[in-house]
Design a protein around this motif. Structure first.
Motif, PDB file in Angstrom:
ATOM      1  N   LEU A   1      36.814  -1.638   3.778  1.00 54.19           N
ATOM      2  CA  LEU A   1      35.675  -1.242   3.262  1.00 54.19           C
ATOM      3  C   LEU A   1      34.976   0.119   3.699  1.00 54.19           C
ATOM      4  CD1 LEU A   1      33.854  -4.833   2.774  1.00 54.19           C
ATOM      5  CD2 LEU A   1      34.575  -3.389   0.728  1.00 54.19           C
TER       6      LEU A   1
ATOM      7  N   THR B   1      33.793  -8.761  -6.486  1.00 55.24           N
ATOM      8  CA  THR B   1      33.657  -7.611  -5.671  1.00 55.24           C
ATOM      9  C   THR B   1      33.227  -7.710  -4.360  1.00 55.24           C
ATOM     10  OG1 THR B   1      31.549  -7.049  -6.890  1.00 55.24           O
ATOM     11  CG2 THR B   1      33.726  -6.336  -7.657  1.00 55.24           C
TER      12      THR B   1
ATOM     13  N   VAL C   1      28.625  -8.131   4.414  1.00 53.95           N
ATOM     14  CA  VAL C   1      28.928  -7.473   3.097  1.00 53.95           C
ATOM     15  C   VAL C   1      28.059  -8.588   1.964  1.00 53.95           C
ATOM     16  CG1 VAL C   1      31.343  -7.183   3.961  1.00 53.95           C
ATOM     17  CG2 VAL C   1      30.869  -9.562   2.670  1.00 53.95           C
ATOM     18  N   ASN C   2      28.073  -7.868   0.705  1.00 49.87           N
ATOM     19  CA  ASN C   2      27.778  -8.454  -0.282  1.00 49.87           C
ATOM     20  C   ASN C   2      29.087  -8.951  -1.262  1.00 49.87           C
ATOM     21  OD1 ASN C   2      26.135  -9.541  -2.293  1.00 49.87           O
ATOM     22  ND2 ASN C   2      26.018  -7.697  -3.460  1.00 49.87           N
TER      23      ASN C   2
ATOM     24  N   ARG D   1      27.909   6.861   3.376  1.00 48.11           N
ATOM     25  CA  ARG D   1      27.209   5.594   3.131  1.00 48.11           C
ATOM     26  C   ARG D   1      25.912   5.393   3.818  1.00 48.11           C
ATOM     27  NH1 ARG D   1      31.745   3.899   3.091  1.00 48.11           N
ATOM     28  NH2 ARG D   1      33.051   2.413   1.933  1.00 48.11           N
TER      29      ARG D   1
ATOM     30  N   CYS E   1      27.003  -4.178   3.549  1.00 49.22           N
ATOM     31  CA  CYS E   1      25.514  -4.381   3.508  1.00 49.22           C
ATOM     32  C   CYS E   1      25.085  -3.954   5.047  1.00 49.22           C
ATOM     33  CB  CYS E   1      25.359  -5.730   3.524  1.00 49.22           C
ATOM     34  SG  CYS E   1      25.378  -6.648   1.738  1.00 49.22           S
TER      35      CYS E   1
ATOM     36  N   SER F   1      34.953   4.284  -2.657  1.00 51.05           N
ATOM     37  CA  SER F   1      34.092   3.945  -3.658  1.00 51.05           C
ATOM     38  C   SER F   1      33.165   2.618  -2.849  1.00 51.05           C
ATOM     39  CB  SER F   1      34.936   3.038  -4.719  1.00 51.05           C
ATOM     40  OG  SER F   1      35.780   1.790  -3.975  1.00 51.05           O
ATOM     41  N   GLU F   2      32.242   2.441  -3.428  1.00 53.85           N
ATOM     42  CA  GLU F   2      31.294   1.452  -2.711  1.00 53.85           C
ATOM     43  C   GLU F   2      31.595   0.252  -2.570  1.00 53.85           C
ATOM     44  OE1 GLU F   2      27.706   2.047  -1.861  1.00 53.85           O
ATOM     45  OE2 GLU F   2      28.309   4.022  -1.674  1.00 53.85           O
ATOM     46  N   SER F   3      32.438  -0.341  -3.498  1.00 55.08           N
ATOM     47  CA  SER F   3      32.849  -1.618  -3.557  1.00 55.08           C
ATOM     48  C   SER F   3      34.304  -1.837  -3.702  1.00 55.08           C
ATOM     49  CB  SER F   3      32.286  -2.544  -4.651  1.00 55.08           C
ATOM     50  OG  SER F   3      32.571  -1.969  -5.787  1.00 55.08           O
TER      51      SER F   3
ATOM     52  N   THR G   1      30.945  -5.465  -1.386  1.00 54.98           N
ATOM     53  CA  THR G   1      30.413  -4.189  -0.756  1.00 54.98           C
ATOM     54  C   THR G   1      29.851  -4.271   0.456  1.00 54.98           C
ATOM     55  OG1 THR G   1      29.725  -4.179  -3.166  1.00 54.98           O
ATOM     56  CG2 THR G   1      28.750  -2.650  -1.708  1.00 54.98           C
TER      57      THR G   1
END
Length: 175
Positions: free
Chosen positions: A28, A89, A81-82, A171, A93, A33-35, A91
């Motif tokens: 990650l 998915t 993470v989310n 990020r 956190c 990409s973000e997710s 992402t």
């Protein structure tokens, strides 16, 4: 002032104790990409574990199951993470940064960045001292040239470290 919103050190060590959680956070952090979709995450981790690309289906399914049932919910609960269970998915956190501090000490070659800096510093000190003390061979080159060369080497190493952490830096600037 102290930051009281950080994860406790024990929680961070617990997160990092599992190779699948470490690999999830590494993937990650380095993702463009973000997710990342759960299937892609499971494929990447199982390929890393088995050494096969594409990984065997049973390995991929096993990793996907353990991520979905155990690892991602734990990371989600801790705010690292989310994990969206409807879209599958993942992402990063806010608390991912706390964990990244403990993960970001290794270079891509397995040594720590502090070992690289320390070694470069010691070598540069010894060579510059050698030129000032007129040691054979190294004293043939001006100490200013040696110093400038080592400063340039430090700049290259710093750039390499920043480049290896580029996606996490991007990020963090967005937040």
């Amino acid at each position: 002032m102290f930051n009281t919103t950080q994860l406790p050190e024990g929680e961070i060590y617990d997160i990092l104790a599992n190779s699948r959680r470490r690999e999830t956070l590494r993937l990650l952090t380095n993702a463009e990409s973000e997710s990342i979709e759960l299937g892609a995450l499971a494929t990447a981790i199982s390929a890393s574990e088995t050494g096969h690309s594409p990984p065997p289906r049973t390995a991929r399914d096993s990793v996907r199951s353990s991520l979905h049932q155990t690892h991602l919910p734990k990371l989600h609960e801790l705010g690292v993470v989310n994990y969206d269970t409807t879209t599958h998915t993942v992402t990063l956190c806010t608390h991912a940064r706390d964990v990244e501090r403990y993960m970001g000490v290794l270079t891509p070659y397995g040594v720590t960045w502090s070992e690289v800096y320390r070694s470069l510093g010691i070598v540069s000190l010894l060579i510059v001292l050698g030129t000032l003390l007129e040691a054979p061979l190294v004293s043939l080159i001006d100490p200013l040239l040696w110093t400038s060369s080592f400063l340039a080497a430090f700049a290259v190493v710093i750039s390499a470290q920043l480049w290896s952490n580029r996606w996490s830096l991007v990020r963090s600037l967005r937040r």
